[in-house]
Design a protein around this motif. Structure first.
Motif, PDB file in Angstrom:
ATOM      1  N   GLY A  51      -4.527  -4.090  -2.177  1.00 33.28           N
ATOM      2  CA  GLY A  51      -3.500  -3.165  -1.720  1.00 33.28           C
ATOM      3  C   GLY A  51      -2.654  -3.741  -0.614  1.00 33.28           C
ATOM      4  O   GLY A  51      -1.447  -3.525  -0.560  1.00 33.28           O
ATOM      5  N   LEU A  52      -3.287  -4.513   0.260  1.00 38.64           N
ATOM      6  CA  LEU A  52      -2.566  -5.089   1.399  1.00 38.64           C
ATOM      7  C   LEU A  52      -1.511  -6.089   0.961  1.00 38.64           C
ATOM      8  O   LEU A  52      -0.399  -6.112   1.492  1.00 38.64           O
ATOM      9  CB  LEU A  52      -3.567  -5.760   2.347  1.00 38.64           C
ATOM     10  CG  LEU A  52      -3.034  -6.245   3.693  1.00 38.64           C
ATOM     11  CD1 LEU A  52      -2.613  -5.062   4.561  1.00 38.64           C
ATOM     12  CD2 LEU A  52      -4.091  -7.072   4.420  1.00 38.64           C
ATOM     13  N   VAL A  53      -1.836  -6.914  -0.028  1.00 37.51           N
ATOM     14  CA  VAL A  53      -0.898  -7.969  -0.442  1.00 37.51           C
ATOM     15  C   VAL A  53       0.082  -7.498  -1.520  1.00 37.51           C
ATOM     16  O   VAL A  53       1.095  -8.146  -1.763  1.00 37.51           O
ATOM     17  CB  VAL A  53      -1.641  -9.226  -0.950  1.00 37.51           C
ATOM     18  CG1 VAL A  53      -2.553  -9.776   0.120  1.00 37.51           C
ATOM     19  CG2 VAL A  53      -2.426  -8.941  -2.221  1.00 37.51           C
TER      20      VAL A  53
ATOM     21  N   TYR B  87      -7.907   0.390  -1.955  1.00 39.63           N
ATOM     22  CA  TYR B  87      -6.615  -0.136  -2.392  1.00 39.63           C
ATOM     23  C   TYR B  87      -5.484   0.650  -1.746  1.00 39.63           C
ATOM     24  O   TYR B  87      -4.515   0.066  -1.239  1.00 39.63           O
ATOM     25  CB  TYR B  87      -6.516  -0.069  -3.911  1.00 39.63           C
ATOM     26  CG  TYR B  87      -5.199  -0.554  -4.461  1.00 39.63           C
ATOM     27  CD1 TYR B  87      -5.031  -1.880  -4.831  1.00 39.63           C
ATOM     28  CD2 TYR B  87      -4.115   0.314  -4.613  1.00 39.63           C
ATOM     29  CE1 TYR B  87      -3.820  -2.340  -5.336  1.00 39.63           C
ATOM     30  CE2 TYR B  87      -2.906  -0.132  -5.111  1.00 39.63           C
ATOM     31  CZ  TYR B  87      -2.763  -1.452  -5.473  1.00 39.63           C
ATOM     32  OH  TYR B  87      -1.570  -1.901  -5.969  1.00 39.63           O
ATOM     33  N   ALA B  88      -5.594   1.975  -1.776  1.00 43.89           N
ATOM     34  CA  ALA B  88      -4.560   2.829  -1.190  1.00 43.89           C
ATOM     35  C   ALA B  88      -4.435   2.576   0.304  1.00 43.89           C
ATOM     36  O   ALA B  88      -3.325   2.478   0.847  1.00 43.89           O
ATOM     37  CB  ALA B  88      -4.876   4.297  -1.454  1.00 43.89           C
ATOM     38  N   ALA B  89      -5.578   2.444   0.988  1.00 38.29           N
ATOM     39  CA  ALA B  89      -5.550   2.182   2.429  1.00 38.29           C
ATOM     40  C   ALA B  89      -4.886   0.841   2.720  1.00 38.29           C
ATOM     41  O   ALA B  89      -4.089   0.711   3.658  1.00 38.29           O
ATOM     42  CB  ALA B  89      -6.973   2.201   2.989  1.00 38.29           C
ATOM     43  N   GLY B  90      -5.193  -0.147   1.896  1.00 38.42           N
ATOM     44  CA  GLY B  90      -4.581  -1.461   2.081  1.00 38.42           C
ATOM     45  C   GLY B  90      -3.101  -1.441   1.820  1.00 38.42           C
ATOM     46  O   GLY B  90      -2.302  -2.034   2.562  1.00 38.42           O
ATOM     47  N   PHE B  91      -2.697  -0.720   0.768  1.00 37.94           N
ATOM     48  CA  PHE B  91      -1.279  -0.660   0.430  1.00 37.94           C
ATOM     49  C   PHE B  91      -0.478   0.042   1.519  1.00 37.94           C
ATOM     50  O   PHE B  91       0.614  -0.406   1.892  1.00 37.94           O
ATOM     51  CB  PHE B  91      -1.089   0.052  -0.910  1.00 37.94           C
ATOM     52  CG  PHE B  91       0.318  -0.015  -1.409  1.00 37.94           C
ATOM     53  CD1 PHE B  91       0.770  -1.136  -2.069  1.00 37.94           C
ATOM     54  CD2 PHE B  91       1.205   1.026  -1.202  1.00 37.94           C
ATOM     55  CE1 PHE B  91       2.072  -1.226  -2.525  1.00 37.94           C
ATOM     56  CE2 PHE B  91       2.507   0.956  -1.653  1.00 37.94           C
ATOM     57  CZ  PHE B  91       2.941  -0.176  -2.315  1.00 37.94           C
ATOM     58  N   LEU B  92      -1.020   1.139   2.046  1.00 39.55           N
ATOM     59  CA  LEU B  92      -0.324   1.854   3.119  1.00 39.55           C
ATOM     60  C   LEU B  92      -0.247   1.003   4.380  1.00 39.55           C
ATOM     61  O   LEU B  92       0.770   1.007   5.089  1.00 39.55           O
ATOM     62  CB  LEU B  92      -1.029   3.181   3.416  1.00 39.55           C
ATOM     63  CG  LEU B  92      -0.968   4.225   2.292  1.00 39.55           C
ATOM     64  CD1 LEU B  92      -1.823   5.441   2.640  1.00 39.55           C
ATOM     65  CD2 LEU B  92       0.473   4.645   2.016  1.00 39.55           C
ATOM     66  N   THR B  93      -1.314   0.253   4.658  1.00 39.24           N
ATOM     67  CA  THR B  93      -1.308  -0.643   5.820  1.00 39.24           C
ATOM     68  C   THR B  93      -0.272  -1.744   5.635  1.00 39.24           C
ATOM     69  O   THR B  93       0.502  -2.056   6.553  1.00 39.24           O
ATOM     70  CB  THR B  93      -2.690  -1.265   6.027  1.00 39.24           C
ATOM     71  OG1 THR B  93      -3.652  -0.232   6.228  1.00 39.24           O
ATOM     72  CG2 THR B  93      -2.700  -2.201   7.237  1.00 39.24           C
ATOM     73  N   GLY B  94      -0.249  -2.335   4.438  1.00 40.77           N
ATOM     74  CA  GLY B  94       0.737  -3.376   4.156  1.00 40.77           C
ATOM     75  C   GLY B  94       2.157  -2.864   4.269  1.00 40.77           C
ATOM     76  O   GLY B  94       3.038  -3.543   4.806  1.00 40.77           O
ATOM     77  N   THR B  95       2.381  -1.648   3.784  1.00 41.67           N
ATOM     78  CA  THR B  95       3.700  -1.032   3.879  1.00 41.67           C
ATOM     79  C   THR B  95       4.120  -0.867   5.336  1.00 41.67           C
ATOM     80  O   THR B  95       5.254  -1.194   5.719  1.00 41.67           O
ATOM     81  CB  THR B  95       3.693   0.345   3.184  1.00 41.67           C
ATOM     82  OG1 THR B  95       3.411   0.164   1.801  1.00 41.67           O
ATOM     83  CG2 THR B  95       5.038   1.043   3.342  1.00 41.67           C
ATOM     84  N   ALA B  96       3.209  -0.348   6.166  1.00 45.15           N
ATOM     85  CA  ALA B  96       3.511  -0.144   7.582  1.00 45.15           C
ATOM     86  C   ALA B  96       3.831  -1.471   8.273  1.00 45.15           C
ATOM     87  O   ALA B  96       4.757  -1.547   9.094  1.00 45.15           O
ATOM     88  CB  ALA B  96       2.335   0.538   8.274  1.00 45.15           C
ATOM     89  N   LEU B  97       3.098  -2.521   7.933  1.00 49.09           N
ATOM     90  CA  LEU B  97       3.335  -3.835   8.547  1.00 49.09           C
ATOM     91  C   LEU B  97       4.709  -4.380   8.159  1.00 49.09           C
ATOM     92  O   LEU B  97       5.410  -4.983   8.980  1.00 49.09           O
ATOM     93  CB  LEU B  97       2.235  -4.817   8.142  1.00 49.09           C
ATOM     94  CG  LEU B  97       0.847  -4.537   8.722  1.00 49.09           C
ATOM     95  CD1 LEU B  97      -0.192  -5.496   8.128  1.00 49.09           C
ATOM     96  CD2 LEU B  97       0.861  -4.663  10.256  1.00 49.09           C
TER      97      LEU B  97
END
Length: 201
Positions: free
Chosen positions: A38-40, A148-158
């Motif tokens: 999710g992050l990448v 995955y959702a947590a990673g995606f939201l974190t990546g979006t915020a970054l």
């Protein structure tokens, strides 16, 4: 022409040359499992990357409370869109909505018009539904959808933060303002290419 503008033009051309790499929603970009996938994912999908950078840049252009309220709106509504995507209500044209977000955000950045905070929040919130839905609809195929959702939201915020930094630094210099406007035009152009590719395909 500055080297930054030249690099932006080259990137836009490369995006057009490799359309299969541009979209993040083919289900093949989740090889790491859970949080890291999710992050990448926003970085691997250039449509998302450009949209999220644009939200940050636009927020910096507006200034004031928009610096945090506009990106926070995008992340929050995208999470809602992801939840809707999980139940797959049949929302169509998500890719078209994502491409349209590039066109509109890019044009606003290029025009360098200060929107009201509420209008900006409403606009990014509308498009965040499409971004979130696209990823929510594919989350069941991942091993750990919550991570995955947590990673995606974190990546979006970054990425939003990166856009904010770029926009805030650039707007203090005349050449920086010009570079932002040119970049906005290029982002809109990439969105047009995406739409043309979808309609002609």
């Amino acid at each position: 022409m500055s080297s930054k503008i030249i690099r932006s033009i080259i990137l836009a051309i490369l995006f057009g040359l490799f359309p299969s790499v541009v979209y993040a929603h083919d289900g093949s970009n989740v090889p790491f499992g859970g949080f890291l996938s999710g992050l990448v994912h926003p970085v691997l999908g250039y449509d998302h990357l450009l949209a999220m950078l644009s939200v940050g840049i636009l927020s910096a252009q507006i200034g004031g409370r928009a610096i945090w309220t506009v990106p926070a709106t995008f992340v929050s509504v995208m999470a809602l869109g992801g939840a809707i995507g999980l139940v797959n209500i049949g929302l169509t044209s998500t890719e078209l909505g994502i491409a349209a977000s590039l066109v509109l955000l890019g044009l606003i950045i290029a025009a360098e018009r200060k929107l009201s905070i509420l209008v900006a929040m409403a606009g990014v919130g509308f498009f965040a539904i499409f971004h979130g839905y696209a990823h929510g609809s594919e989350m069941p195929t991942t091993a750990e959808p919550v991570l995955y959702a947590a990673g995606f939201l974190t990546g979006t915020a970054l990425i939003h933060i990166a856009g904010l930094i770029i926009g805030d630094i650039a707007k203090h210099y005349e050449r920086g303002k010009v570079a932002l406007r040119v970049s906005g035009g290029l982002i809109a152009l990439v969105g047009v290419f995406f739409i043309f590719g979808m309609l002609s395909g």
